[in-house]
Design an enzyme around this catalytic site. Structure first.
Site, mmCIF file in Angstrom:
data_model
loop_
_atom_site.group_PDB
_atom_site.id
_atom_site.type_symbol
_atom_site.label_atom_id
_atom_site.label_comp_id
_atom_site.label_asym_id
_atom_site.label_seq_id
_atom_site.Cartn_x
_atom_site.Cartn_y
_atom_site.Cartn_z
ATOM 1 N N SER A 154 0.854 -1.302 -0.036
ATOM 2 C CA SER A 154 0.041 0.257 -0.120
ATOM 3 C C SER A 154 0.878 1.344 -0.086
ATOM 4 C CB SER A 154 -0.999 -0.061 1.262
ATOM 5 O OG SER A 154 -1.498 1.159 1.307
ATOM 6 N N TYR A 167 -1.825 -0.989 10.212
ATOM 7 C CA TYR A 167 -2.007 -1.295 8.918
ATOM 8 C C TYR A 167 -0.770 -0.765 7.961
ATOM 9 C CZ TYR A 167 -4.228 -1.434 4.243
ATOM 10 O OH TYR A 167 -4.535 -1.501 3.034
#
Ligand code: NAD
Length: 274
Positions: A154, A167
């Site tokens: 990401s 995350y």
């Protein structure tokens, strides 16, 4: 190289974890349309039924196997089923991943109160889920001397985003592991095993809608607006934006690309904000 066939995945067997989710179901459909036999591994039974129906409608040869990417036995069972059905596996895309609202700091939740079990859940799903699948399917690639792995990292792996420390950290680990595994596979097994990652930027999906869209005001949250302001292309991405990059990473057109983490982010990671 035959440039006419550069995106031809005919007879390739592609395993996609989290392949029933928003982004990876799109990949499952496109890989199928490009000729691959598609194997969708996901923990969500209803979502598996839905993607199976889609693939049937598209006439794509496929298997859907309920699999928990945090359970090595479950992954191994899935791998065995694929091998007994198709005889080989060419592609692994590690798409299972995501964040949890409980691990998001905000006015009602300080960093000091983030629940340990939810932090671990996010870390495990994104990092361990990728790691364990690379062990099981990577062994098959090592034994057959070829294979392609694409991990899903990401944007926040490059520079952490506010509010989502678990995350961000887990995706940074996915990027780091992608580089590690690329080197390890080449040095110890075969230079015909390639390992890369994609790093999607801000794509609007169910996973992050609560952070980006203010349904009541029919507009963007402050965070959503900040993202758009920081994205040179001025928009959120669409799941289809990932497909062309994935097809490129699977094609001979990228045969010297290895250990790379490719941003797909409308320029977000290139922009300092000034
Ligand atoms: P999604 O929630 O729609 O898809 C994730 C899928 O993983 C779901 O189908 C879910 O059932 C499955 N899954 C969850 N736990 C599992 C387990 N233990 N075993 C097997 N499958 C499991 O999310 P998405 O938005 O499509 O994201 C897909 C990937 O892309 C994730 O890795 C996510 O972190 C990453 N990503 C998303 C964005 C975005 O903007 N949506 C941006 C960057 C990266």
């Amino acid at each position: 190289m035959d440039f006419a066939k550069i995106n031809d995945l005919n007879d390739k067997v592609a395993v996609i974890t989290g392949g029933a989710g928003v982004l990876c179901s799109e990949m499952s459909r496109y890989l199928g349309r490009s000729g691959a036999k598609v194997v969708v591994l996901d923990i969500a039974e209803e979502a598996l039924e839905a993607i199976s129906k889609d693939l049937d409608e598209l006439g794509v040869e496929h298997l859907t196997i309920k699999t928990d990417v945090l359970d090595k036995g479950s992954i191994q069972n899935a791998a065995n089923k694929v091998l007994s059905e198709y005889g080989r596996i060419d592609i692994l895309i590690n798409g299972a991943g995501g964040n949890k609202a409980e691990v998001t700091t905000g006015p009602d939740k300080s960093f000091f109160d983030l629940p340990e079990d939810a932090v671990k859940w996010v870390f495990d799903l994104n990092f361990m889920g990728t790691f364990l699948c690379c062990q099981v399917f990577g062994k098959i690639f090592a034994d057959q001397d070829e294979g392609i792995i694409i991990n899903v990292s990401s944007m926040n792996a490059f520079t952490p985003l506010t509010k989502i420390p678990a995350y961000s950290g887990a995706k940074a680990a996915v990027s780091n592991f992608t580089q590690w595994l690329a080197v390890h596979m080449s040095q110890n097994y075969s230079t015909d095993i390639r390992v890369n990652a994609i790093a999607p930027g801000f794509l609007l999906t169910e996973q992050n809608r609560f952070l980006l869209v203010d349904e009541k005001n029919d507009g963007l949250t402050d965070r959503g607006q900040t993202i758009i302001d920081h994205t040179p292309m001025g928009k959120f991405g669409d799941p289809e934006d990932l497909i062309t990059t994935v097809l490129w990473l699977l094609s001979p057109g990228s045969e010297f690309v290895h250990g790379a983490v490719i941003p797909i982010d409308g320029g977000f990671s290139a922009y300092s904000g000034v």
